[in-house]
Design a protein around this motif. Structure first.
Motif, PDB file in Angstrom:
ATOM      1  N   PHE A 166       0.817  -1.206   0.000  1.00  0.00           N
ATOM      2  CA  PHE A 166       0.000   0.000   0.000  1.00  0.00           C
ATOM      3  C   PHE A 166       0.854   1.260   0.000  1.00  0.00           C
ATOM      4  O   PHE A 166       0.342   2.370  -0.070  1.00  0.00           O
ATOM      5  N   HIS A 167       2.188   1.077   0.041  1.00  0.00           N
ATOM      6  CA  HIS A 167       3.133   2.194   0.034  1.00  0.00           C
ATOM      7  C   HIS A 167       4.455   1.686  -0.528  1.00  0.00           C
ATOM      8  O   HIS A 167       4.806   0.505  -0.347  1.00  0.00           O
ATOM      9  N   PRO A 168       5.218   2.526  -1.244  1.00  0.00           N
ATOM     10  CA  PRO A 168       6.496   2.056  -1.802  1.00  0.00           C
ATOM     11  C   PRO A 168       7.458   1.499  -0.763  1.00  0.00           C
ATOM     12  O   PRO A 168       8.300   0.652  -1.093  1.00  0.00           O
ATOM     13  N   LEU A 215       6.901   4.240 -11.537  1.00  0.00           N
ATOM     14  CA  LEU A 215       5.661   4.258 -10.758  1.00  0.00           C
ATOM     15  C   LEU A 215       5.855   3.576  -9.416  1.00  0.00           C
ATOM     16  O   LEU A 215       5.396   4.090  -8.378  1.00  0.00           O
ATOM     17  N   TRP A 216       6.536   2.435  -9.409  1.00  0.00           N
ATOM     18  CA  TRP A 216       6.757   1.700  -8.157  1.00  0.00           C
ATOM     19  C   TRP A 216       7.522   2.524  -7.122  1.00  0.00           C
ATOM     20  O   TRP A 216       7.345   2.328  -5.925  1.00  0.00           O
ATOM     21  N   ARG A 217       8.365   3.427  -7.588  1.00  0.00           N
ATOM     22  CA  ARG A 217       9.168   4.226  -6.647  1.00  0.00           C
ATOM     23  C   ARG A 217       8.341   5.268  -5.899  1.00  0.00           C
ATOM     24  O   ARG A 217       8.750   5.716  -4.823  1.00  0.00           O
ATOM     25  N   VAL A 218       7.186   5.622  -6.440  1.00  0.00           N
ATOM     26  CA  VAL A 218       6.401   6.707  -5.817  1.00  0.00           C
ATOM     27  C   VAL A 218       4.975   6.302  -5.454  1.00  0.00           C
ATOM     28  O   VAL A 218       4.260   7.056  -4.786  1.00  0.00           O
ATOM     29  N   ALA A 219       4.538   5.140  -5.839  1.00  0.00           N
ATOM     30  CA  ALA A 219       3.153   4.734  -5.607  1.00  0.00           C
ATOM     31  C   ALA A 219       3.111   3.240  -5.274  1.00  0.00           C
ATOM     32  O   ALA A 219       4.053   2.507  -5.583  1.00  0.00           O
ATOM     33  N   PRO A 220       2.036   2.819  -4.599  1.00  0.00           N
ATOM     34  CA  PRO A 220       0.863   3.589  -4.172  1.00  0.00           C
ATOM     35  C   PRO A 220       1.143   4.402  -2.908  1.00  0.00           C
ATOM     36  O   PRO A 220       2.174   4.217  -2.270  1.00  0.00           O
ATOM     37  N   GLN A 221       0.189   5.248  -2.575  1.00  0.00           N
ATOM     38  CA  GLN A 221       0.333   6.108  -1.400  1.00  0.00           C
ATOM     39  C   GLN A 221      -0.944   6.038  -0.557  1.00  0.00           C
ATOM     40  O   GLN A 221      -1.541   7.047  -0.218  1.00  0.00           O
ATOM     41  N   LEU A 222      -1.362   4.822  -0.217  1.00  0.00           N
ATOM     42  CA  LEU A 222      -2.558   4.650   0.602  1.00  0.00           C
ATOM     43  C   LEU A 222      -2.204   4.838   2.078  1.00  0.00           C
ATOM     44  O   LEU A 222      -1.270   4.228   2.587  1.00  0.00           O
ATOM     45  N   LYS A 223      -2.946   5.683   2.738  1.00  0.00           N
ATOM     46  CA  LYS A 223      -2.730   5.949   4.161  1.00  0.00           C
ATOM     47  C   LYS A 223      -3.563   4.988   4.998  1.00  0.00           C
ATOM     48  O   LYS A 223      -4.463   4.304   4.494  1.00  0.00           O
ATOM     49  N   HIS A 224      -3.270   4.931   6.296  1.00  0.00           N
ATOM     50  CA  HIS A 224      -4.029   4.059   7.189  1.00  0.00           C
ATOM     51  C   HIS A 224      -5.513   4.384   7.139  1.00  0.00           C
ATOM     52  O   HIS A 224      -6.365   3.483   7.173  1.00  0.00           O
ATOM     53  N   ALA A 225      -5.854   5.671   7.063  1.00  0.00           N
ATOM     54  CA  ALA A 225      -7.255   6.067   6.988  1.00  0.00           C
ATOM     55  C   ALA A 225      -7.911   5.527   5.714  1.00  0.00           C
ATOM     56  O   ALA A 225      -9.079   5.134   5.733  1.00  0.00           O
ATOM     57  N   ASP A 226      -7.156   5.501   4.620  1.00  0.00           N
ATOM     58  CA  ASP A 226      -7.673   4.941   3.368  1.00  0.00           C
ATOM     59  C   ASP A 226      -7.960   3.449   3.529  1.00  0.00           C
ATOM     60  O   ASP A 226      -9.002   2.953   3.093  1.00  0.00           O
ATOM     61  N   LEU A 227      -7.021   2.751   4.154  1.00  0.00           N
ATOM     62  CA  LEU A 227      -7.190   1.304   4.334  1.00  0.00           C
ATOM     63  C   LEU A 227      -8.377   1.007   5.235  1.00  0.00           C
ATOM     64  O   LEU A 227      -9.149   0.067   4.976  1.00  0.00           O
ATOM     65  N   ARG A 228      -8.543   1.780   6.302  1.00  0.00           N
ATOM     66  CA  ARG A 228      -9.678   1.558   7.203  1.00  0.00           C
ATOM     67  C   ARG A 228     -11.009   1.822   6.505  1.00  0.00           C
ATOM     68  O   ARG A 228     -12.040   1.260   6.895  1.00  0.00           O
ATOM     69  N   ALA A 229     -10.984   2.642   5.460  1.00  0.00           N
ATOM     70  CA  ALA A 229     -12.206   2.961   4.719  1.00  0.00           C
ATOM     71  C   ALA A 229     -12.597   1.871   3.725  1.00  0.00           C
ATOM     72  O   ALA A 229     -13.699   1.904   3.174  1.00  0.00           O
ATOM     73  N   ILE A 230     -11.714   0.906   3.487  1.00  0.00           N
ATOM     74  CA  ILE A 230     -12.020  -0.207   2.584  1.00  0.00           C
ATOM     75  C   ILE A 230     -12.771  -1.266   3.384  1.00  0.00           C
ATOM     76  O   ILE A 230     -12.193  -1.956   4.230  1.00  0.00           O
ATOM     77  N   THR A 231     -14.047  -1.388   3.135  1.00  0.00           N
ATOM     78  CA  THR A 231     -14.897  -2.269   3.940  1.00  0.00           C
ATOM     79  C   THR A 231     -15.080  -3.659   3.341  1.00  0.00           C
ATOM     80  O   THR A 231     -15.613  -4.548   4.008  1.00  0.00           O
ATOM     81  N   ALA A 232     -14.677  -3.864   2.095  1.00  0.00           N
ATOM     82  CA  ALA A 232     -14.827  -5.180   1.465  1.00  0.00           C
ATOM     83  C   ALA A 232     -14.035  -6.228   2.241  1.00  0.00           C
ATOM     84  O   ALA A 232     -12.874  -5.991   2.595  1.00  0.00           O
ATOM     85  N   PRO A 233     -14.630  -7.381   2.543  1.00  0.00           N
ATOM     86  CA  PRO A 233     -13.858  -8.463   3.172  1.00  0.00           C
ATOM     87  C   PRO A 233     -12.639  -8.780   2.310  1.00  0.00           C
ATOM     88  O   PRO A 233     -12.770  -8.989   1.099  1.00  0.00           O
ATOM     89  N   THR A 234     -11.473  -8.795   2.933  1.00  0.00           N
ATOM     90  CA  THR A 234     -10.227  -8.908   2.166  1.00  0.00           C
ATOM     91  C   THR A 234      -9.331  -9.990   2.740  1.00  0.00           C
ATOM     92  O   THR A 234      -9.155 -10.093   3.951  1.00  0.00           O
ATOM     93  N   LEU A 235      -8.762 -10.782   1.841  1.00  0.00           N
ATOM     94  CA  LEU A 235      -7.732 -11.745   2.202  1.00  0.00           C
ATOM     95  C   LEU A 235      -6.417 -11.237   1.650  1.00  0.00           C
ATOM     96  O   LEU A 235      -6.263 -11.058   0.442  1.00  0.00           O
ATOM     97  N   VAL A 236      -5.478 -10.988   2.549  1.00  0.00           N
ATOM     98  CA  VAL A 236      -4.129 -10.575   2.163  1.00  0.00           C
ATOM     99  C   VAL A 236      -3.256 -11.824   2.112  1.00  0.00           C
ATOM    100  O   VAL A 236      -3.167 -12.563   3.094  1.00  0.00           O
ATOM    101  N   ILE A 237      -2.634 -12.075   0.976  1.00  0.00           N
ATOM    102  CA  ILE A 237      -1.749 -13.235   0.819  1.00  0.00           C
ATOM    103  C   ILE A 237      -0.348 -12.733   0.501  1.00  0.00           C
ATOM    104  O   ILE A 237      -0.168 -11.845  -0.335  1.00  0.00           O
ATOM    105  N   ALA A 238       0.637 -13.292   1.169  1.00  0.00           N
ATOM    106  CA  ALA A 238       2.036 -12.951   0.901  1.00  0.00           C
ATOM    107  C   ALA A 238       2.860 -14.228   0.863  1.00  0.00           C
ATOM    108  O   ALA A 238       2.530 -15.209   1.535  1.00  0.00           O
ATOM    109  N   GLY A 239       3.915 -14.221   0.076  1.00  0.00           N
ATOM    110  CA  GLY A 239       4.842 -15.342   0.065  1.00  0.00           C
ATOM    111  C   GLY A 239       5.833 -15.213   1.208  1.00  0.00           C
ATOM    112  O   GLY A 239       6.199 -14.098   1.602  1.00  0.00           O
ATOM    113  N   GLU A 240       6.259 -16.340   1.726  1.00  0.00           N
ATOM    114  CA  GLU A 240       7.235 -16.332   2.821  1.00  0.00           C
ATOM    115  C   GLU A 240       8.487 -15.564   2.432  1.00  0.00           C
ATOM    116  O   GLU A 240       9.092 -14.859   3.261  1.00  0.00           O
TER     117      GLU A 240
END
Length: 291
Positions: A166-168, A215-240
């Motif tokens: 959500f941030h570079p 683009l990757w060097r400067v974006a995205p720029q989502l703040k915590h307030a932006d993330l809290r505003a996303i109400t869709a049920p979300t599954l975050v997946i990351a590789g080890e």
């Protein structure tokens, strides 16, 4: 001479068999996709929309409830080859888009940005008459999914964000860390061809790569307030062993209004390709798909 040719043929078979085993399960899944593509009689809708001078290519396979698959930067819609036949067989309408400049989509005259990518995506959904859909986004595709969840929540069901930041600052490894200078010219040309094939940009890949990495060097720029505003049920997946910092992925899941996180052991940034069984199981479980 005949014996030499026979021995050469045997060595080639052994070589290709070794490559096949080394690339497994990717090789088997890609072959399965090619066979499915050649033999399937499922309904297919394809076309393109125009936005900011770009022609954005899309394809939808199958009938049923839609699921939108968004690929990562410097790849194309074909990167979902391990998921497409499986999801169609489960009765989903699988929607795929080539991000502008990637695959069969042209770059247009607008600078690449996640906002423009999201706008392109909504126009494709409009063209297909899809008012609301679950979204599985990988890397840049995951960022687009989060942005849609923030700015167009009425269009989004559930989100699965794979290896998305959500941030570079969440990227812990440069995407261009291959030591190209140490590669001999013939190998360099092969690598260049593979990169162009994977992004679908062909000879335009260097220009696309430069713009995407900027683009990757400067974006995205989502703040915590932006993330809290996303109400869709979300599954975050990351590789080890992802290039997205695991604490960053954990922070993403923690800040979202309704989210959980899963770590795929042994995987890096390309889990949908390298660990499709685990990824597909997580998708099925989170979206309540009957396998």
């Amino acid at each position: 001479m005949k014996r030499i040719l026979q021995m050469s043929g045997v060595f080639l078979l052994i070589f290709f068999f070794a490559i096949w085993i080394w690339l497994s399960p990717m090789s088997g899944n890609f072959l399965n996709y090619l066979i499915w593509k050649a033999t399937t009689s499922t309904q297919t809708v394809s076309g393109d929309i125009e936005n900011h001078g770009a022609h954005i290519r899309y394809v939808a396979y199958g009938r049923g409830e839609p699921i939108l698959l968004l690929h990562g930067g410097l790849s194309n819609k074909l990167s979902w080859f391990s998921q497409i036949p499986w999801l169609v067989k489960l009765g989903k309408q699988v929607v795929l888009i080539d991000t502008r400049g990637h695959g069969e989509s042209t770059p247009g005259h607008s600078a690449l940005s996640y906002q423009v990518f999201a706008e392109d995506t909504l126009l494709v959904l409009d063209r297909l008459g899809i008012q609301r859909t679950d979204i599985v986004g990988w890397s840049d595709g995951g960022i687009i999914a989060l942005l849609l969840g923030l700015e167009s929540p009425q269009r989004v069901g559930k989100i699965i964000a794979i290896s998305a930041n959500f941030h570079p600052s969440g990227v812990i490894q440069a995407a261009d860390n291959t030591q190209v200078d140490a590669i001999s010219p013939p190998q360099h040309k092969i690598i260049d061809w593979l990169r162009g094939w994977w992004s679908g940009a062909g000879e335009n890949h260097p220009a696309l790569e430069a713009e995407i990495k900027a683009l990757w060097r400067v974006a995205p720029q989502l703040k915590h307030a932006d993330l809290r505003a996303i109400t869709a049920p979300t599954l975050v997946i990351a590789g080890e062993n992802d290039i997205i910092d695991l604490p960053h992925s954990g922070e993403l899941a923690q800040m979202l209004a309704s989210a959980k996180i899963e770590i795929v052991l042994g995987a890096g940034h390309a889990a949908p390709v390298t660990h499709p069984r685990q990824i597909n199981q997580l998708i099925a479980s989170f979206l309540d798909l009957n396998q």
